[in-house]
Design a protein around this motif. Structure first.
Motif, PDB file in Angstrom:
ATOM      1  N   TYR A 233       0.815  -1.223   0.000  1.00 17.79           N
ATOM      2  CA  TYR A 233       0.000   0.000   0.000  1.00 17.79           C
ATOM      3  C   TYR A 233       0.847   1.270   0.000  1.00 17.79           C
ATOM      4  O   TYR A 233       0.385   2.336   0.409  1.00 17.79           O
ATOM      5  N   ASP A 243      -8.929   0.197   2.135  1.00 16.24           N
ATOM      6  CA  ASP A 243      -9.129  -1.052   1.406  1.00 16.24           C
ATOM      7  C   ASP A 243      -9.798  -2.097   2.295  1.00 16.24           C
ATOM      8  O   ASP A 243     -10.640  -2.887   1.839  1.00 16.24           O
ATOM      9  N   LYS A 246     -13.450  -1.479   2.359  1.00 17.87           N
ATOM     10  CA  LYS A 246     -14.032  -1.876   1.071  1.00 17.87           C
ATOM     11  C   LYS A 246     -14.169  -3.402   0.983  1.00 17.87           C
ATOM     12  O   LYS A 246     -15.204  -3.919   0.557  1.00 17.87           O
ATOM     13  N   THR A 339      -7.445  -7.647   3.945  1.00 15.48           N
ATOM     14  CA  THR A 339      -7.324  -7.299   2.523  1.00 15.48           C
ATOM     15  C   THR A 339      -6.723  -8.422   1.683  1.00 15.48           C
ATOM     16  O   THR A 339      -6.983  -8.503   0.484  1.00 15.48           O
TER      17      THR A 339
END
Length: 574
Positions: A233, A243, A246, A339
């Motif tokens: 990242y 993220d 999400k 993630t």
């Protein structure tokens, strides 16, 4: 790794407890294909540590060598060893799984563990080293009658060690069953056998160096994992967190949630308050973590392995530094699991479990992140480190249990302080064998049981029984033998009793109907710790015996020694 360790608990707090102590909620985890990289790396670790045990055995001649490595461990070395004792598989696997499950709230438990260290640093470390010899009972019993206080201390130590030990053994069995492809009972027997070898022959010297090597391996491993997650990242925590929100939202929608529900689940990753439903449970559980640390016998025992009080303080400083660094990285790894693991189609079972079960449904999160960032070789390395972590903690626990029986009970109570070093060492080794056999048998017996509450109980017992007695005996002039022993036993009995009738055991383990638990909170520490302190206070101030008067007079001498260390090389009892 489609098959994950499943949580058997019901409430969010029980799930959190399960994860935070990694005690390895054990539902059904299938054996995987044998991971030869992990086995080779683990075999290398075992070979190295067995060589260290052989070296240590040549230096372990007396009881002092066996219990405290002759007081020859430096502050830096001891700090790493304490960190190794504390960074158990519970922290490594459990907290990362917790963050993966509910996000931000995972760090609350890391902080709970950490907050206990200032208590040790500023109130206990120096006094422990100056007053003690081998065990915390030496400190508590400095001015008290040896028989009663050491009987209590041994009981508190053995109960704490037993619950902690069973959890670690079951954890080892489930980890190796999952990672190495071995049968559960084989893994438990391997851990038990190696543990007995380390402690029987090498004593504290071998156990300390096993802890140091494991701590270095674990810190190196989590540093690389966190670095790779952040590298993905661009070293932006904001991008990682965004993220994660999400991904959680997407996974929730894929599991059949509406868009609004999915958005709420996704957003909860960055909001506190998901673990605990009421403030009493939050305070009680926090107290168990904070003050339990200052009452864990295998941690307290480490302050007698250094030569001076200054080195004891340095030990805590280094331990706090390494543990704090470790917990920050675990937080990053937990978000990396969200993630990298939840988006992996091969890990759909994990995603499903996290949405349905909350925290703690995927205690292998950290190991799966290792596979994602470092491939099969690094996955094997982390698998071996996870097993080595449990092995090292079990050795430390066994040593503290053995010392409680041989030093506190046999040498001081039964032999009146007149046992020779060789006889005491022999009793300690016999106790080690017995503890090893008991740990293996109970580890196998509890294979299919949710034993998360046992580690929570270990902290609650330490906070409710050991800590009040240690704290009051060192810092309060009017504390007496009667007060310490009765108050300590009240804390011990109430912590065990309240845990048994709490939802964590009464409903989830014994199988009684939901809502039937007699004690509504998951951790008893707020209540049982209060009972312990009040018991010590009340039964001390009402003690007007000649013995109590003598003990109050001795407080001045105890205070001088605890503050200055004068006479610390002499006998600990009076």
């Amino acid at each position: 790794m489609k098959s994950m360790i499943k949580v058997l608990g019901g409430s969010a707090l029980l799930a959190a407890t399960s994860a935070s102590f990694a005690a390895v909620d054990v539902g059904q985890s299938d054996k995987q294909a044998t991971n030869w990289v992990a086995i080779i790396l683990f075999a290398s670790f075992v070979a190295l540590t067995l060589w260290i045990t052989k070296w240590a055995a040549a230096r372990t001649k007396s009881a002092s060598d066996f219990y405290t490595a002759g007081g020859g461990i430096s502050g830096f070395q001891n700090g790493l060893a304490i960190a190794g004792d504390y960074m158990s598989a519970a922290s490594f696997l459990g907290i990362s799984a917790m963050v993966m499950g509910v996000g931000y709230d995972g760090i609350i438990y890391s902080i709970g563990f950490l907050v206990g260290w200032p208590v040790l640093t500023f109130l206990m470390a120096e006094r422990l080293r100056n007053l003690g010899k081998f065990t915390f009972a030496d400190v508590a019993g400095y001015r008290f009658k040896n028989g009663p206080i050491r009987t209590f201390a041994a009981a508190g130590t053995l109960v704490t060690v037993a619950f902690y030990l069973i959890a670690q053994m079951v954890g080892a069995g489930q980890l190796i069953k999952l990672l190495f492809g071995l049968d559960y009972y084989v893994a438990v027997i391997i851990v038990g056998a190696l543990m007995m070898v380390y402690v029987l022959f090498g004593g504290m010297t071998a156990t300390t160096w096993v802890q140091i090597i494991k701590a270095v391996m674990l810190l190196s491993g989590v540093t690389f994992m966190a670095f790779m997650v952040l590298l993905h990242y661009g070293f932006s925590l904001e991008a990682l967190f965004a993220d994660a929100v999400k991904v959680k939202t997407t996974v929730a929608m894929n599991s059949g949630k509406s868009a609004a529900e999915a958005a709420t689940i996704g957003g909860s990753v960055m909001r506190p308050g998901g673990f605990i439903s009421d403030p009493v449970s939050a305070i009680s559980f926090g107290m168990a973590l904070m003050f339990g640390t200052a009452g864990l016998p295998h941690i307290l025992m480490r302050f007698f392995t250094v030569p001076t009080a200054k080195e004891a303080r340095k030990s805590v400083l280094w331990a706090t530094t390494w543990i704090g660094y470790f917990y920050v990285l675990i937080f990053i790894i937990g978000f990396g699991a969200i993630t990298m693991v939840l988006t992996n189609p091969d890990m759909a079972d994990v995603a499903k479990g996290v949405i349905k079960g909350g925290a703690g449904t995927a205690n292998m999160a950290a190991v799966l992140v290792a596979e994602a960032v470092g491939g099969n070789v690094f996955f094997g390395f982390i698998s071996a480190v996870a097993f080595a972590t449990i092995l090292a903690v079990v050795a430390g626990l066994t040593l503290s249990g053995a010392s409680a029986v041989s030093h506190d009970l046999y040498a001081t109570v039964f032999k009146g302080g007149k046992a020779d070093s060789a006889a005491e060492l022999r009793v300690s080794r016999i106790t080690t064998l017995c503890l090893g056999v008991v740990a293996v048998v109970l580890g196998i017996a509890f294979e299919k049981q949710n034993i998360a509450f046992m580690v929570a109980l270990a902290f609650a017992v330490a906070a409710s029984a050991n800590f009040p007695v240690l704290f009051m005996s060192v810092l309060w002039k009017n504390c007496t033998t009667r007060g310490a022993v009765i108050g300590g036993f009240l804390g011990l009995i109430s912590s065990v009793g309240l845990t048994i009738v709490s939802p964590a055991v009464w409903e989830a383990v014994i199988g009684n109907p939901k809502g039937s638990a007699l004690f509504p909170y998951a951790s008893p520490a707020l209540f049982s710790m209060t009972i312990g302190f009040v018991g010590v206070w009340f039964f001390s101030i009402t003690d007007n015996s000649a013995q109590a008067a003598k003990e109050r007079e001795l407080f001045a001498a105890q205070q001088v020694r605890s503050e200055t260390g004068l006479g610390a090389s002499g006998a600990s009892g009076h």
